[in-house]
Design a protein around this motif. Structure first.
Motif, mmCIF file in Angstrom:
data_model
loop_
_atom_site.group_PDB
_atom_site.id
_atom_site.type_symbol
_atom_site.label_atom_id
_atom_site.label_comp_id
_atom_site.label_asym_id
_atom_site.label_seq_id
_atom_site.Cartn_x
_atom_site.Cartn_y
_atom_site.Cartn_z
ATOM 1 N N UNK A 16 0.862 -1.177 0.000
ATOM 2 C CA UNK A 16 0.000 0.000 0.000
ATOM 3 C C UNK A 16 0.902 1.232 0.000
ATOM 4 N N UNK A 248 0.368 21.940 -1.785
ATOM 5 C CA UNK A 248 0.100 21.106 -0.623
ATOM 6 C C UNK A 248 -0.065 19.648 -1.072
ATOM 7 N N UNK A 250 -0.759 15.636 0.503
ATOM 8 C CA UNK A 250 -1.031 14.792 1.651
ATOM 9 C C UNK A 250 -0.794 13.321 1.336
ATOM 10 N N UNK A 255 -4.201 10.921 -5.058
ATOM 11 C CA UNK A 255 -5.494 10.511 -4.524
ATOM 12 C C UNK A 255 -6.141 11.550 -3.596
ATOM 13 N N UNK A 256 -5.351 12.360 -2.927
ATOM 14 C CA UNK A 256 -5.923 13.202 -1.860
ATOM 15 C C UNK A 256 -6.488 14.503 -2.376
ATOM 16 N N UNK A 257 -6.112 14.909 -3.585
ATOM 17 C CA UNK A 257 -6.728 16.082 -4.204
ATOM 18 C C UNK A 257 -6.142 17.431 -3.822
ATOM 19 N N UNK A 258 -5.231 17.467 -2.861
ATOM 20 C CA UNK A 258 -4.767 18.768 -2.365
ATOM 21 C C UNK A 258 -3.898 19.549 -3.337
ATOM 22 N N UNK B 105 -5.331 3.876 8.168
ATOM 23 C CA UNK B 105 -4.490 3.352 7.088
ATOM 24 C C UNK B 105 -3.464 2.385 7.665
ATOM 25 N N UNK B 148 -9.911 6.280 -7.992
ATOM 26 C CA UNK B 148 -9.233 5.605 -6.882
ATOM 27 C C UNK B 148 -8.601 4.274 -7.259
ATOM 28 N N UNK B 155 -6.236 3.348 -4.200
ATOM 29 C CA UNK B 155 -6.584 3.372 -2.791
ATOM 30 C C UNK B 155 -6.813 1.906 -2.400
ATOM 31 N N UNK B 296 -13.552 13.451 -3.685
ATOM 32 C CA UNK B 296 -12.671 12.408 -3.151
ATOM 33 C C UNK B 296 -11.505 12.959 -2.336
ATOM 34 N N UNK B 297 -11.486 14.265 -2.070
ATOM 35 C CA UNK B 297 -10.354 14.824 -1.335
ATOM 36 C C UNK B 297 -10.280 14.251 0.081
ATOM 37 N N UNK B 298 -9.069 13.949 0.489
ATOM 38 C CA UNK B 298 -8.859 13.405 1.835
ATOM 39 C C UNK B 298 -7.656 14.071 2.478
ATOM 40 N N UNK B 299 -7.659 14.017 3.785
ATOM 41 C CA UNK B 299 -6.514 14.490 4.563
ATOM 42 C C UNK B 299 -6.011 13.288 5.363
ATOM 43 N N UNK B 300 -4.870 13.443 5.994
ATOM 44 C CA UNK B 300 -4.414 12.396 6.903
ATOM 45 C C UNK B 300 -4.278 13.002 8.296
ATOM 46 N N UNK B 313 -2.372 6.247 11.769
ATOM 47 C CA UNK B 313 -2.592 7.277 10.768
ATOM 48 C C UNK B 313 -3.936 7.010 10.130
ATOM 49 N N UNK B 318 -11.763 15.272 3.247
ATOM 50 C CA UNK B 318 -11.421 16.684 3.353
ATOM 51 C C UNK B 318 -12.230 17.427 2.306
ATOM 52 N N UNK B 324 -7.434 25.266 4.977
ATOM 53 C CA UNK B 324 -6.110 24.640 4.994
ATOM 54 C C UNK B 324 -5.875 23.708 3.802
ATOM 55 N N UNK B 325 -6.897 23.542 2.986
ATOM 56 C CA UNK B 325 -6.794 22.567 1.893
ATOM 57 C C UNK B 325 -5.612 22.854 0.978
ATOM 58 N N UNK B 326 -5.399 24.134 0.692
ATOM 59 C CA UNK B 326 -4.327 24.501 -0.245
ATOM 60 C C UNK B 326 -3.122 25.080 0.484
#
Lengths: 287, 388, 151
Positions: A16, A248, A250, A255-258, B105, B148, B155, B296-300, B313, B318, B324-326
């Motif tokens: 992964x 940015x 992540x 996959x995260x889109x940032x 994760x 994904x 993913x 599909x935006x995600x943060x960790x 984690x 998100x 804070x996204x950008x």
């Protein structure tokens, strides 16, 4: 529950890209007031091969994870080298990591400088500040195959003489590998006898064939824009000017889109991108 | 890397496999799926909305419920009949089933030397059989499969959940005022081809002759399940009645989005005054992105115990509306609501096409209904078109 | 020994000027050199010179109580000084040779007279000076952002 009937696929995922490998810090060097270089070795012993310009997602366990360009020698996949500037909580934890510390590493990710495509051409490398770190692997790869390239020039703009990186190597690249090295600083000190001024001011003294030149630029976005403009003025095609973008990140794997810059995923389509692809996106506010 | 889990939708399927069942047969379908080891999920009434939840009996389903949706408004209503799938859609699509809002994760424990050893979290829930997926949401699922699973990196958890899932799609008979799947080419009838592969397509038929469900097989697994469910072989009347249901739905779409040249229009409209106008109303609350079936935006997030001996984690949803996204050191790229709305809409309807080959909008209308300010993406697109 | 008029076309600043113009300008010029550390001009002094640097580097400095801050440098291939063109014709900064400098020094008053007498030449000359000013202003403005600094 009789899962065997329902499931057709392998439910255990072996690999992964979101799970880090642990590396141990084997050596550190304080480069400047706020920048340090780490040497890292994989705990599992497996090599980490990379292309110049690629990055890893580097993690200080319990603190966080940030994208950091690889600054090491692409010919040596046994050692991972990162040059990190202390600008936030995660980068602080990374830049101050001590020998023996364990860090999480994911990657390498992204599209690099693609130095090989510049064979037979003149190469101009322009770095601003910490931007020299992601370019160092490109310089090393070129130096290792120096005969394959035409004129090779490095223009490097630093904030002050004390904030220059790789000061022991710059003269060596010049003396041993025929790289024309020009360094300028924004502000001098008593020790400095070199040029003072913007790195774009050095462009006029570079020897290159505009139609046969590949320009690699890394630094703050404003610096990259102005540098690219200077080379476009000298007749270099926008596609032959490559810039390394920062947004940015992540996940590092799209996959995260940032990191999106309109249609681009900087982590996957970049970080190194042809200037022609991003030029119009960089002047649009808050895109 | 995980194997591509996408099932070939057309493999070994013929119209002769299609069945028509009554209410008892619908219960049999649920039982057969449960018997095959699936955790069966379906629409249930929860907190005044339709949501996916465990379903054991037909009576768990929203029998006799419909909905009313308008900008900034969602209300369940009692229908004057016993339609089970007689609502348009719920607050959430099937997205959280395969792509949970939060999941671990990896977990790490410190070893004898004090070093963290990260181990991937194995997710044991499921496999899921989801009954009652609308065509719009089915297309959203297909889009998520592309985003994904269909690119260089997948993913991993999503891959596992999707690979094993059994999907029973359902035709839409009573679209809401916020619906515009017809203009997006995503509904109201689930069709093979573009969109997520599904195993069965269901059309609910309720008339003077009784309550029928046309079950059309769309995969080999679907054929197997239908054989076990039984029921009679679907006939021409079942098919023509089903066609009438969706034809009628086509004519009752509450909204329309003109997609012609929309990407270029959005790209050319980065400086439009429309963004300022919409930013005056937008609260940057993120509702639209939370209910959107394709966002599909995600943060960790890192969670560790106080001693730092164990940590985990998590990947969490998100939103591009988050300040804070950008974030870059030095500040955020998109500091204003105007820039964030522009990013969301331009991505959804424009740059998504460059990235993934389709629009990121399936016309489900949730972003319109669940916007507290009642901002309507179809209206904003129309404003841009008028300006151009 | 080449004359100044023969040398000037090789310098980027004069590229495109015809030989008559160059001969006219050369009349205002003398060759000069400076040792490392030597001042070419000092802040507050009358500005009567325009320098075309042929070799070496000159630092444009401002004296601080704690030393001197280098604001800019000019070197081989570049020119230095426009205070002779702008009243009250006084140097704003110090100009100090970083290493051995060879340059052509033009007399400011002489240049002003030639430019006034021949507007075509004056325009061509000013255009080149403005380009230098523009580059230096650009460099100063971008450096104001302190792009490489801590954010």
């Amino acid at each position: 529950m009789n899962a065997a009937l329902a499931t057709s696929s392998q439910r255990v995922v072996v690999e992964d890209p979101m799970v880090p490998r642990s590396f141990v810090v084997t050596r550190t060097r304080q480069d400047t007031r706020d920048t340090a270089t780490l040497w890292l070795t994989a705990m599992d012993g497996a090599p980490l091969a990379f292309e110049p310009g690629q990055f890893t997602m580097l993690q200080a366990y319990g603190v966080g994870e940030v994208p950091v360009s690889i600054s090491g020698d692409p010919a040596d996949d046994g050692v991972l080298q990162h040059t990190i500037r202390d600008v936030g909580s995660v980068s602080h934890a990374l830049a101050t990591a001590e020998t023996g510390a364990r860090l999480g590493v994911r990657g390498p990710f992204g599209v690099g400088w693609d130095v090989g495509t510049a064979r037979g051409r003149d190469v101009v490398i322009v770095a601003g500040g910490i931007g020299l770190a992601p370019l160092r692997p490109a310089v090393l790869e070129i130096c290792a195959n120096r005969a394959a390239y035409g004129e090779v020039t490095l223009l490097y703009g630093a904030r002050t003489p004390a904030e220059r990186l790789f000061t022991d190597e710059l003269p060596r690249w010049a003396a041993e590998h025929g790289v024309a090295v020009h360094v300028t600083v924004d502000r001098s000190d008593d020790s400095w006898r070199g040029p003072v001024g913007l790195v774009t001011g050095l462009v006029d003294r570079v020897v290159f064939r505009p139609e046969l030149a590949t320009v690699l630029v890394c630094g703050p976005e404003v610096m990259m824009r102005h540098t690219a403009a200077a080379f476009l003025d000298r007749g270099v095609a926008p596609a032959d000017v490559r810039v390394s973008m920062e947004r940015n990140m992540k996940c590092g794997i799209g996959l995260c889109g940032h990191c999106q810059l309109r249609e681009l995923f900087i982590c996957q389509d970049g970080p190194v991108l042809g200037y022609g692809l991003v030029a119009s996106l960089l002047t649009q506010a808050e895109l | 890397m995980v194997a591509n889990p996408v099932v070939d939708p057309a493999a070994g399927v013929a119209p002769g496999d299609d069945r028509t069942v009554d209410l008892t047969g619908l219960q049999t379908l649920i039982d057969v799926l449960a018997g095959r080891g699936y955790a069966v999920l379906g629409p249930v009434v929860k907190d005044g909305s339709i949501d996916y939840g465990p379903v054991r009996k037909v009576s768990d389903l929203p029998v006799g419920w419909g909905d009313e949706q308008a900008p900034g408004s969602y209300r369940l209503r009692r229908r004057d009949d016993d339609m089970i799938f007689g609502y348009a859609n719920g607050a959430q699509s099937v997205k959280p089933v395969f792509f949970p809002a939060s999941e671990v994760i990896w977990r790490g424990l410190r070893d004898a030397e004090g070093a963290v050893v990260p181990r991937r979290e194995q997710h044991d829930e499921g496999p899921y059989a989801v009954v009652g997926v609308r065509s719009c949401d089915l297309h959203a699922l297909g889009i998520h499969d592309t985003v994904l699973l269909g690119r260089r990196f997948a993913d991993a958890s999503y891959a596992v959940r999707r690979a094993d899932a059994f999907v029973v799609a359902v035709s839409c008979s009573d679209p809401a005022g916020t619906c515009f799947c017809v203009s997006m080419g995503t509904g109201p009838r689930p069709t093979a081809g573009r969109g997520a592969p599904f195993d069965l397509a269901m059309t609910e038929l309720l008339d003077a002759t009784g309550h029928r469900f046309l079950l059309e097989a769309a995969s080999e697994r679907g054929v197997e399940v239908l054989r076990e469910v039984g029921g009679r072989i679907a006939d021409e009347r079942d098919r023509s009645d089903a066609a009438s249901v969706t034809e009628s739905a086509v004519g009752r779409m509450g909204r329309w989005l003109d997609t012609e040249g929309l990407k270029d229009l959005l790209y050319a409209s980065a400086d439009s005054p429309m963004w300022d106008e919409v930013a005056d109303r937008c609260l940057s609350c993120q509702n639209c992105t939370m209910v959107c079936p394709t966002c599909f935006c995600t943060d960790v997030e890192d969670v560790s115990d106080l001693a730092g001996d164990s940590m985990q984690r998590e990947r969490v949803w998100d939103s591009c509306f988050d300040s804070q996204h950008s974030y870059l050191h030095g500040g955020s790229v998109r500091r204003t609501t105007k820039a964030r709305y522009r990013q969301w809409m331009t991505h959804k309807l424009g740059s998504w096409i460059d990235q993934f080959g389709t629009s990121g909008c399936v016309g489900c209308g949730r972003c319109i209904a669940w916007c507290p300010a009642g901002i309507d993406i179809t209206e904003q697109a129309a404003v841009l078109r008028e300006e151009s | 020994m080449r004359t100044i008029a023969e040398d000037l076309p090789g310098h980027p600043f004069f590229a495109g000027l015809d030989s008559d113009a160059l001969a006219l300008l050369a009349g205002c010029a003398v060759n000069m050199h400076a040792r490392p550390g030597e001042y070419l001009f000092r802040e507050g002094e009358p500005a009567d010179s325009f320098f075309v640097i042929r070799e070496g580097r000159v630092a444009l400095e401002m004296r601080l109580p704690t030393g001197a801050a280098v604001l800019d440098t000019a070197e081989q291939g570049e020119v230095l000084g426009w205070s002779w063109l702008v009243p009250p014709y006084r140097w704003t900064f110090d100009g100090r040779a970083v290493d051995h400098v060879r340059a052509v020094r033009f007399d400011g008053g002489c240049l002003r007279e030639k430019c006034a007498a021949d507007p075509d030449l004056g325009y061509a000359f000013l255009q080149r000076i403005v380009q230098v000013m523009s580059q230096r202003l650009h460099s100063a403005r971008v450096r104001l952002l302190d792009l490489y600094g801590a954010s």
